[in-house]
Scaffold this active site. Structure first.
Site, PDB file in Angstrom:
ATOM      1  N   PRO A  18       0.755  -1.127   0.102  1.00 49.88           N
ATOM      2  CA  PRO A  18      -0.010  -0.163  -0.008  1.00 49.88           C
ATOM      3  C   PRO A  18       1.069   1.151  -0.096  1.00 49.88           C
ATOM      4  O   PRO A  18       1.672   1.387   0.823  1.00 49.88           O
ATOM      5  CB  PRO A  18      -0.656   0.107   1.345  1.00 49.88           C
ATOM      6  N   CYS A 102       3.507   3.313   8.341  1.00 51.33           N
ATOM      7  CA  CYS A 102       3.678   4.757   7.745  1.00 51.33           C
ATOM      8  C   CYS A 102       4.439   5.559   8.477  1.00 51.33           C
ATOM      9  O   CYS A 102       4.119   5.949   9.762  1.00 51.33           O
ATOM     10  CB  CYS A 102       2.296   5.418   7.309  1.00 51.33           C
ATOM     11  N   LYS A 141       0.147  -4.343   8.641  1.00 49.06           N
ATOM     12  CA  LYS A 141       1.448  -3.914   8.195  1.00 49.06           C
ATOM     13  C   LYS A 141       2.101  -2.803   9.155  1.00 49.06           C
ATOM     14  O   LYS A 141       1.756  -1.853   9.581  1.00 49.06           O
ATOM     15  CB  LYS A 141       0.965  -2.797   6.791  1.00 49.06           C
ATOM     16  N   HIS A 171       8.173  -4.292   7.214  1.00 47.87           N
ATOM     17  CA  HIS A 171       8.780  -3.409   6.344  1.00 47.87           C
ATOM     18  C   HIS A 171      10.168  -3.537   7.199  1.00 47.87           C
ATOM     19  O   HIS A 171      10.121  -3.468   8.435  1.00 47.87           O
ATOM     20  CB  HIS A 171       8.414  -1.937   6.130  1.00 47.87           C
ATOM     21  N   GLY A 226       6.691  -2.308  -3.437  1.00 44.86           N
ATOM     22  CA  GLY A 226       6.308  -0.894  -3.426  1.00 44.86           C
ATOM     23  C   GLY A 226       6.649  -0.133  -4.403  1.00 44.86           C
ATOM     24  O   GLY A 226       6.354  -0.203  -5.421  1.00 44.86           O
TER      25      GLY A 226
END
Length: 342
Positions: A18, A102, A141, A171, A226
Site C-alpha cells: 500500500p 507509515c 502492516k 517492512h 512497493g
C-alpha cells in the site's frame, strides 16, 4: 482466507505494498493483471468526519476490482478503527489491513502509522478491537520498531498473532529510518521463525533476484513490492517467472510500455475525471519514462500540459519517436526523477 491463497498458488507470493497516492484502484488492477497475487489499498483514515471527503471516496472505491479486496485503515483510536473496519467491509472489503507502518510526519504526529509502535498497550487494544469488529481476515502492516536500537517487532508480532491477525506484512526498517539506509531482513527472519501466521517481507525488493533472496533468507511466505513497481508494473510478471523457472524474462518492448502506459492513463482519466486525472497521471508518466532517451526534456514539456487529451497525445508522440529511433528498454539508464516538480 489468507492461508488458502498461499496454498492455492505460488503466484500469491508477490504482493503490492500500500502506497499513499499510488495504489489506487487503477494501479492495483494493473499490478494484478501483471501477476500480483494481492494488493492493499491506500490507507484510509478511521476518522469518520473525513470519510466522505473526495479523497477518501476515491480510496474506498473498489468497484469492479479483482478479488481479494483489501482495505487499509489508519488511526489511533481503537473504537474508531473498529468502526472503520466495519464500514470498509460493508463497502466491499474482503480483508481489513491495519496501518502501523507509515513513517510520514503528518501521520505519526497523530500517533498513527508507525508512531503506534511507541505504545504497545495501545497496539494491543487496536488489534483486539479491529479483529473483534469484523468477520473477515484482518492483516497488519508494520515496521521493525519506532527507533533504531529499540526494535520491538518481536513482541508486536506475537501480540498480533495472539489477537487473531491473519497475516503480518513487515517492512525491514524502523520509523527512524524512514526510507533511508538499507532494509534489514534478519529481524523478519526471526519473526517468521517465532510466529505461526504468514509473514510478508517488505523493503528494497526491486528485482527478481532480490525477491528470491529475501524469500529464501527470511523464510517469509510472500514478498511485498512497493516503490519498485512505480512505472514498472510488469515487475510482478518478471518475479513470478524467475521464481518459477530461475530464468529472466525479456524486458518489455518500447511498444508494450507505450501500450501499458496509455492504458493506465485511460483508466486514471476515467477514474478521477479531467482535472484530477491529468494531474495524478503526471507522476506515473514520470516513473514510466525514467531513464528513457531524452525523457527529462519530455517530462518538462509534459508537466505543462493541462488536458487529458493533450497529455495522452504528448505521451503517444514521445513513444512513437522512441520507436522511430529504434530505442528499446535495454537502453534505459539509471536516472532520478524529481517529482517535486509535479
Amino acid at each position: 482466507m489468507i492461508s488458502e491463497w498461499f496454498d492455492q498458488s505460488k503466484r500469491n507470493q508477490i504482493w503490492v505494498a500500500p502506497m499513499a497516492g499510488v495504489t489506487d484502484r487503477p494501479f492495483r488492477t494493473l499490478c494484478k493483471y501483471f501477476g500480483a497475487g494481492h494488493a492493499v489499498s491506500e490507507m484510509m483514515t478511521a476518522d469518520k468526519t473525513l470519510r466522505m471527503s473526495k479523497k477518501s471516496l476515491y480510496r474506498a472505491n473498489f468497484d469492479g476490482e479483482i478479488a481479494p479486496i483489501s482495505a487499509q485503515i489508519a488511526g489511533s483510536d481503537p473504537e474508531q478503527l473498529a468502526e472503520a473496519a466495519r464500514y470498509q467491509v460493508a463497502n466491499g472489503a474482503q480483508i481489513v489491513d491495519i496501518n502501523m507502518g507509515c513513517p510520514a510526519k503528518k501521520v505519526c504526529n497523530k500517533l498513527a502509522g508507525s508512531a503506534l509502535l511507541q505504545d504497545e498497550d495501545l497496539v494491543a487494544r487496536i488489534l483486539d478491537a479491529v479483529v473483534a469488529a469484523v468477520d473477515v481476515p484482518v492483516t497488519l502492516k508494520t515496521r521493525l520498531g519506532y527507533l533504531n536500537g529499540q526494535e520491538n517487532i518481536m513482541r508486536v508480532a506475537k501480540r498480533a498473532e495472539q489477537a487473531g491477525i491473519a497475516a503480518l506484512a513487515l517492512h525491514g526498517r524502523t520509523r527512524e529510518d524512514m526510507y533511508l539506509n538499507t532494509a534489514r531482513y534478519e529481524l523478519i527472519k526471526q519473526v517468521k521463525a517465532h510466529i505461526n501466521i504468514p509473514v510478508i517481507a517488505n523493503g528494497d525488493i526491486d528485482s527478481p533476484e532480490k525477491a528470491k533472496y529475501v524469500l529464501d533468507y527470511t523464510g517469509a511466505d510472500a514478498v511485498m513490492i512497493g516503490r519498485a513497481a512505480q512505472g514498472r508494473p510488469w515487475i510482478f510478471r518478471e518475479i513470478a517467472h524467475y521464481l518459477k523457472t530461475g530464468q529472466h524474462l525479456v524486458a518489455p518492448s518500447i511498444e508494450e510500455v507505450k501500450t501499458v502506459l496509455l492504458g493506465h492513463l485511460s483508466e486514471l482519466y476515467e477514474f478521477y475525471g479531467e482535472y484530477s486525472g491529468c494531474r495524478i497521471a503526471r507522476k506515473h508518466i514520470a516513473w514510466y519514462t525514467k531513464g528513457l532517451h531524452s525523457s527529462n526534456e519530455f517530462r518538462q514539456n509534459m508537466y505543462r500540459v493541462e488536458s487529458t487529451l493533450e497529455q495522452a497525445k504528448v505521451v503517444e508522440d514521445y513513444f512513437n519517436l522512441l520507436l522511430d529511433q529504434g530505442q528499446n528498454m535495454d537502453d534505459v539508464q539509471i536516472e532520478s526523477v524529481n517529482l517535486l516538480e509535479i
